[in-house]
Motif scaffolding. Structure first.
Motif, mmCIF file in Angstrom:
data_model
loop_
_atom_site.group_PDB
_atom_site.id
_atom_site.type_symbol
_atom_site.label_atom_id
_atom_site.label_comp_id
_atom_site.label_asym_id
_atom_site.label_seq_id
_atom_site.Cartn_x
_atom_site.Cartn_y
_atom_site.Cartn_z
ATOM 1 N N VAL A 1 0.844 -1.197 0.000
ATOM 2 C CA VAL A 1 0.000 0.000 0.000
ATOM 3 C C VAL A 1 0.876 1.243 0.000
ATOM 4 C CG1 VAL A 1 -1.713 1.332 1.303
ATOM 5 C CG2 VAL A 1 -1.901 -1.161 1.168
ATOM 6 N N ASP A 2 0.634 2.148 -0.946
ATOM 7 C CA ASP A 2 1.348 3.422 -1.008
ATOM 8 C C ASP A 2 0.977 4.249 0.225
ATOM 9 O OD1 ASP A 2 2.020 6.169 -1.541
ATOM 10 O OD2 ASP A 2 2.116 5.690 -3.672
ATOM 11 N N PRO A 3 1.967 4.764 0.966
ATOM 12 C CA PRO A 3 1.651 5.528 2.185
ATOM 13 C C PRO A 3 0.908 6.819 1.921
ATOM 14 C CG PRO A 3 3.999 5.653 1.672
ATOM 15 C CD PRO A 3 3.417 4.612 0.771
ATOM 16 N N HIS A 4 0.895 7.299 0.671
ATOM 17 C CA HIS A 4 0.200 8.541 0.356
ATOM 18 C C HIS A 4 -1.289 8.323 0.079
ATOM 19 C CE1 HIS A 4 4.456 9.099 -0.811
ATOM 20 N NE2 HIS A 4 4.282 10.274 -0.254
ATOM 21 N N ARG A 5 -1.719 7.109 -0.034
ATOM 22 C CA ARG A 5 -3.114 6.855 -0.388
ATOM 23 C C ARG A 5 -4.047 7.332 0.730
ATOM 24 N NH1 ARG A 5 -5.251 0.863 -1.488
ATOM 25 N NH2 ARG A 5 -3.231 0.733 -2.539
ATOM 26 N N PRO A 6 -5.110 8.056 0.410
ATOM 27 C CA PRO A 6 -6.046 8.498 1.455
ATOM 28 C C PRO A 6 -6.701 7.293 2.147
ATOM 29 C CG PRO A 6 -6.414 9.669 -0.590
ATOM 30 C CD PRO A 6 -5.478 8.557 -0.923
ATOM 31 N N GLY A 7 -7.022 7.477 3.417
ATOM 32 C CA GLY A 7 -7.673 6.402 4.146
ATOM 33 C C GLY A 7 -8.936 5.916 3.463
ATOM 34 N N VAL A 8 -9.711 6.832 2.861
ATOM 35 C CA VAL A 8 -10.963 6.444 2.222
ATOM 36 C C VAL A 8 -10.734 5.541 1.011
ATOM 37 C CG1 VAL A 8 -12.255 8.467 3.011
ATOM 38 C CG2 VAL A 8 -10.968 8.574 0.848
ATOM 39 N N ALA A 9 -9.494 5.532 0.489
ATOM 40 C CA ALA A 9 -9.183 4.701 -0.678
ATOM 41 C C ALA A 9 -8.555 3.362 -0.296
ATOM 42 C CB ALA A 9 -8.250 5.455 -1.626
ATOM 43 N N VAL A 10 -8.379 3.126 0.991
ATOM 44 C CA VAL A 10 -7.879 1.830 1.457
ATOM 45 C C VAL A 10 -9.056 0.869 1.550
ATOM 46 C CG1 VAL A 10 -6.794 0.605 3.390
ATOM 47 C CG2 VAL A 10 -5.962 2.872 2.716
#
Length: 272
Positions: free
Chosen positions: A182-191
């Motif tokens: 998981v890319d650390p920049h991804r928003p929580g809502v996109a996890v």
């Protein structure tokens, strides 16, 4: 700052060394003198951890509702340390905030962010501010999932937020995200829920290893080859403190930047 596994290991050790003993408690430095006088001569009943917070529980040795009970909250921060000494202990040197002397050894606490008496309400308020601690049997991942899934903050920031998950520090943050891809920049809502569940399960697997071994171990046996650890006495990692080095899996250069004031490490190819 010690991560959660270190605090749980410390709590277990202090429980083993001091549990059930009537202690001599003092504050050679003087900043905890009044509180130490209240604790002096009490029985050390329990040490436990919530995330990066250590809790000591004392009582006067009596049974029933008339017993006097005390709670001490300790947060080591960056500089706080405990030092054990066999009895008789030497004269204190330096800034010893709290000295505990038991039956066969003593423990000095130096440099904590916090060392303070708590009421039960204080402890309840602390726990209410913290997210679930993966090392505690009562941890509820649904609380963390709700916080992640509703936030537009980067997942790399959310995992370091003690209000989301308690006990996660920079190493576990970097390594769990890498292991999940998981890319650390991804928003929580996109996890996705599956990705979150994988990371939570990984924490349940990795953090107890840290408690047992006394150091973080995150590299899978099949990947445990190639470049050494980032320092001789530090854990082998996939990305943490490996900026500019080749990824252990794909060879891509490990990237690094600042995220909310903390160093962030990731593989741009493996973490999308």
């Amino acid at each position: 700052m010690p991560e959660g596994h270190a605090l749980h290991r410390l709590a277990r050790r202090q429980q083993r060394l001091l549990g059930g003993q009537r202690l001599s408690v003092s504050s050679p430095q003087g900043r905890f003198a009044h509180e130490a006088a209240l604790l002096d001569g009490m029985v050390f009943r329990r040490a436990e951890a919530w995330g990066k917070h250590l809790i000591h529980r004392y009582d006067d040795g009596r049974r029933g509702t008339a017993a006097t009970r005390r709670i001490v909250h300790i947060h080591l921060g960056i500089y706080g340390t405990f030092r054990e000494e066999a009895l008789p202990m030497p004269e204190p040197t330096g800034q010893v905030r709290m000295r505990l002397i038991g039956d066969v050894l003593g423990i000095d606490l130096r440099g904590p962010n916090a060392c303070e008496l708590y009421t039960p309400d204080d402890l309840d308020a602390l726990v209410a501010r913290l997210g679930p601690d993966p090392l505690r049997p009562d941890a509820d991942p649904e609380i963390a999932w709700r916080a992640v899934s509703r936030s537009r903050r980067a997942i790399g920031s959310l995992l370091m937020d003690q209000r989301v998950i308690a006990g996660i520090g920079n190493i576990y943050r970097a390594e769990v995200l890498f292991r999940a891809g998981v890319d650390p920049h991804r928003p929580g809502v996109a996890v996705t829920r599956d990705e979150f569940d994988e990371m939570w399960a990984d924490l349940l697997h990795l953090m107890p290893i840290g408690v047992r071994r006394g150091h973080i171990h995150v590299v899978r046996p099949s990947d445990d080859h190639g470049a050494p650890a980032y320092a001789p006495d530090r854990p082998r990692t996939y990305v943490y403190r490996r900026a500019g080095e080749p990824c252990r899996l794909c060879g891509t250069t490990v990237a690094s930047e600042q995220m909310e004031g903390r160093n962030l490490f990731w593989c741009p190819n493996c973490q999308r």
